[in-house]
Design an enzyme around this catalytic site. Structure first.
Site, short mmCIF file in Angstrom:
data_model
loop_
_atom_site.label_atom_id
_atom_site.label_comp_id
_atom_site.label_asym_id
_atom_site.label_seq_id
_atom_site.Cartn_x
_atom_site.Cartn_y
_atom_site.Cartn_z
NE ARG A 1 -0.85 3.01 18.31
CZ ARG A 1 -0.64 2.96 16.99
NH1 ARG A 1 -0.18 4.03 16.35
NH2 ARG A 1 -0.89 1.87 16.31
CG HIS B 1 0.17 9.00 11.45
ND1 HIS B 1 0.53 7.70 11.16
CD2 HIS B 1 1.22 9.53 12.13
CE1 HIS B 1 1.74 7.47 11.64
NE2 HIS B 1 2.18 8.57 12.23
NE ARG C 1 -6.71 6.02 12.32
CZ ARG C 1 -5.56 5.44 12.67
NH1 ARG C 1 -5.57 4.43 13.51
NH2 ARG C 1 -4.43 5.89 12.18
CG PHE D 1 -0.32 -0.15 2.55
CD1 PHE D 1 0.26 0.92 3.21
CD2 PHE D 1 -0.31 -1.39 3.18
CE1 PHE D 1 0.85 0.78 4.45
CE2 PHE D 1 0.29 -1.56 4.43
CZ PHE D 1 0.87 -0.47 5.06
CB THR E 1 -5.24 0.97 11.13
OG1 THR E 1 -4.22 0.96 12.14
CG2 THR E 1 -4.69 1.57 9.86
CG ASN F 1 -6.45 5.96 8.49
OD1 ASN F 1 -5.90 6.95 8.01
ND2 ASN F 1 -5.78 5.00 9.09
#
Ligand code: CMP
Length: 137
Positions: free
Chosen positions: A85, A115, A102, A57, A91, A112
């Site tokens: 996070r 980061h 997200r 990707f 993710t 998404n």
């Protein structure tokens, strides 16, 4: 206190979600130590995501991250890496828990919305990639 690096990605900026995401960042108690809107070149995105250079990707990811402006941030809190996070969620937005950024703002694993650094060493590299020392108050 710990610092982490965060991005509000081009999809979220383009959809005008940045204000809502920043409000959520402040609401959970992060201090924003640095913030800037940038538009990465393809080469800058490749440098930032170099750990993923062998992944299938990588080309799509770096095309996307250089496709429009994003907002880069230094966030500070106790246990900031995990705290950010947790707020972002998984993710893949389809797997992200209710109440995460997200889940609310992401559209796909590529688009998404946000980061975040995954470890102290990554945070140090990523903060240094985008911010000069004098910007990190
Ligand atoms: P991010 O946290 O920015 O780190 C790398 C990005 O690659 C990730 O979010 C996703 O947006 C993107 N990506 C695309 N496909 C995958 C995949 N299969 N696994 C992990 N990340 C992926």
């Amino acid at each position: 206190m710990q610092r982490t690096f965060a991005i509000i990605k081009p999809d979220a900026v383009q959809k005008q979600y940045a204000g809502r995401i920043l409000a959520r960042i402040e609401a959970v108690g992060f201090t924003v130590r640095a913030l800037r809107m940038i538009h990465m070149s393809k080469a800058e995105a490749e440098g930032f995501y170099h750990v993923h250079r062998e992944r299938p990707f990588f080309g799509g990811l770096t095309d996307f991250m250089s496709s429009g402006p994003c907002i880069v941030l230094c966030l500070e809190a106790a246990d900031a890496i995990k705290k950010w996070r947790d707020l972002m969620g998984a993710t893949d937005p389809a797997k992200a828990a209710d109440g995460t950024l997200r889940k609310e703002f992401g559209a796909s694993i590529d688009n998404n919305a946000t980061h975040g650094s995954d470890a102290p060493e990554t945070a140090a590299f990523e903060l240094g990639y985008f911010f000069r020392g004098m910007e990190l108050r």
